[in-house]
Design an enzyme around this catalytic site. Structure first.
Site, PDB file in Angstrom:
ATOM      1  N   ASP A  54      -2.470  -9.710   9.980  1.00 50.36           N
ATOM      2  CA  ASP A  54      -4.492 -10.269   8.941  1.00 50.36           C
ATOM      3  C   ASP A  54      -3.729 -10.872   7.612  1.00 50.36           C
ATOM      4  O   ASP A  54      -4.580 -10.988   6.791  1.00 50.36           O
ATOM      5  CB  ASP A  54      -4.619  -8.698   8.801  1.00 50.36           C
ATOM      6  CG  ASP A  54      -3.851  -7.832   7.497  1.00 50.36           C
ATOM      7  OD1 ASP A  54      -2.885  -7.723   7.671  1.00 50.36           O
ATOM      8  OD2 ASP A  54      -4.658  -6.549   7.847  1.00 50.36           O
ATOM      9  N   LYS A 123      -1.511  -3.401  15.300  1.00 51.26           N
ATOM     10  CA  LYS A 123      -0.398  -3.489  14.530  1.00 51.26           C
ATOM     11  C   LYS A 123      -1.018  -2.311  13.107  1.00 51.26           C
ATOM     12  O   LYS A 123      -2.255  -3.261  13.024  1.00 51.26           O
ATOM     13  CB  LYS A 123       0.907  -4.183  13.501  1.00 51.26           C
ATOM     14  CG  LYS A 123       1.275  -3.585  12.243  1.00 51.26           C
ATOM     15  CD  LYS A 123       2.645  -4.695  11.392  1.00 51.26           C
ATOM     16  CE  LYS A 123       1.584  -5.339  10.827  1.00 51.26           C
ATOM     17  NZ  LYS A 123       0.824  -5.207  10.126  1.00 51.26           N
ATOM     18  N   GLU A 125      -1.996  -0.368  10.046  1.00 46.63           N
ATOM     19  CA  GLU A 125      -1.536   0.451   8.458  1.00 46.63           C
ATOM     20  C   GLU A 125      -1.614   1.556   8.219  1.00 46.63           C
ATOM     21  O   GLU A 125      -2.516   2.777   9.070  1.00 46.63           O
ATOM     22  CB  GLU A 125      -1.833  -0.421   7.434  1.00 46.63           C
ATOM     23  CG  GLU A 125      -1.459  -1.979   7.512  1.00 46.63           C
ATOM     24  CD  GLU A 125      -2.356  -2.584   6.206  1.00 46.63           C
ATOM     25  OE1 GLU A 125      -2.672  -2.273   5.015  1.00 46.63           O
ATOM     26  OE2 GLU A 125      -1.904  -4.150   6.102  1.00 46.63           O
ATOM     27  N   GLU A 192       7.405  -2.586   5.205  1.00 45.80           N
ATOM     28  CA  GLU A 192       7.030  -3.532   3.026  1.00 45.80           C
ATOM     29  C   GLU A 192       6.774  -2.758   2.042  1.00 45.80           C
ATOM     30  O   GLU A 192       6.472  -2.394   1.785  1.00 45.80           O
ATOM     31  CB  GLU A 192       5.438  -3.725   3.778  1.00 45.80           C
ATOM     32  CG  GLU A 192       5.296  -5.083   2.638  1.00 45.80           C
ATOM     33  CD  GLU A 192       3.978  -5.731   2.976  1.00 45.80           C
ATOM     34  OE1 GLU A 192       3.172  -4.854   4.688  1.00 45.80           O
ATOM     35  OE2 GLU A 192       3.540  -6.504   2.803  1.00 45.80           O
TER      36      GLU A 192
HETATM   37  O1  KIV Z   1       0.208  -9.304   8.164  1.00 44.34           O
HETATM   38  C1  KIV Z   1       0.789  -9.988   8.143  1.00 44.34           C
HETATM   39  O2  KIV Z   1       2.039 -11.025   7.836  1.00 44.34           O
HETATM   40  C2  KIV Z   1       2.184  -8.371   8.090  1.00 44.34           C
HETATM   41  C3  KIV Z   1       3.584  -8.391   7.273  1.00 44.34           C
HETATM   42  C4  KIV Z   1       3.584  -8.859   6.295  1.00 44.34           C
HETATM   43  C5  KIV Z   1       4.538  -7.128   7.951  1.00 44.34           C
HETATM   44  O3  KIV Z   1       1.841  -7.125   8.009  1.00 44.34           O
END
Ligand code: KIV
Length: 296
Positions: A54, A123, A125, A192
């Site tokens: 994102d 993914k 968070e 991160e």
């Molecule tokens: O959105 C993204 O690019 C990410 C990475 C930095 C892990 O979540």
């Protein structure tokens, strides 16, 4: 460890191959990509995971942070990347708001990334507090990648983009988050913006592959944002960013050269122009001559 040369046939990367890689102590490589051309180059270069992050909110769409990007915008980019990627595992970020309202809505939004976007995993968070939700999504046959530490979708709660896990309480929370994701069965855990020592402890503790960004070298793999490694981010890069190329200079030089050639009449040349076939050309000449004769 040998690197397969570009162009040689490669093995398709799956969630199982990520586990195999860590068993053989082979580092996992991951880069973001958001469009067809870049994704093709990244895939052909042999990167293991392509993440439609994102972060495209900022890198591709010019928003201030990742909070504004919508599911439809994320899907638009995921579809383009899908058309390019053959071997890498394709992971797509679920944007802010798409998994926060209810588990049912989260599952159906996650399914859109698989069905419409062609992603192989989504993914999400958050750690401990997302573990039950992640189980629900995995129960729906959708692999999930976890993401803990400095989670950009929590920027307002964190009061800025700050390295996490710098206190004993912070470390304890991160360990609980990592263990909760590990037990929930995530495909990998993105770490991160956390101290190297903490990332090393997490990596030693969990059996899930860890992929770091600003989390030091002990993670099982590393991810960077493609715009950062190519100098296309227009800002001050974070401490962990290493620049591997200067696409800004490349694009800028090419654009200026094109402009100068057009302005000076050097582009296009005759060789860069299409021409009439011989017969049409002579027929046209006859017509034009006749017209000129009538006018006289
Ligand atoms: O959105 C993204 O690019 C990410 C990475 C930095 C892990 O979540």
């Amino acid at each position: 460890m040998s690197l397969t040369p570009i162009g040689e046939p490669r093995q398709k990367i799956t969630i199982a191959s990520l586990r195999e890689k860590i068993l053989h102590r082979e580092p996992i490589t991951c880069l973001t990509a958001y469009d067809y051309a870049t994704a093709r180059l990244v895939d052909e270069a042999g990167i293991d995971i392509i993440l439609v992050g994102d972060s495209l909110a900022q890198t591709m769409l010019g928003y201030d942070n990742t909070l504004t990007v919508t599911i439809d915008e994320m899907l638009h980019h995921t579809k383009a990347v899908r058309r390019a990627v053959k071997n890498a595992l394709l992971v797509a970020d679920m944007p802010f708001g798409s998994y926060h309202v209810s588990p049912d809505e989260a599952v159906s939004n996650a399914a859109r990334f698989i069905k419409e976007g062609g992603a192989e995993a989504v993914k999400i968070e958050g750690g401990e507090k997302r573990a039950d939700l992640i189980r629900r999504i995995i129960d729906a046959e959708i692999p999930v990648a976890g993401h803990i530490g400095l989670t950009p979708q929590s920027v307002n709660v964190m009061s800025g983009y700050k390295v996490q896990g710098k206190t004993l309480t912070g470390i304890e929370q991160l360990m609980r988050d990592a263990v909760a994701l590990d037990r929930a069965g995530v495909a990998c855990i993105y770490l991160e913006g956390i101290p190297r020592e903490v990332a090393a402890m997490i990596t030693a503790e969990v059996s899930t592959p860890t992929i770091g960004i600003g989390a030091g070298p002990e993670c099982d793999g590393q991810v960077l944002v493609i715009h950062d490694i190519l100098n296309l981010n227009f800002g001050t890069p974070a401490k962990f960013v290493r620049r591997y190329g200067d696409a800004a200079a490349l694009i800028s030089d090419a654009v200026q050269a094109f402009r100068a050639d057009v302005v000076s009449g050097q582009y296009p040349s005759d060789g860069e122009s299409y021409h009439l076939p011989k017969e049409t050309r002579s027929a046209l000449d006859t017509v034009l001559e006749r017209k000129r004769g009538i006018r006289r």
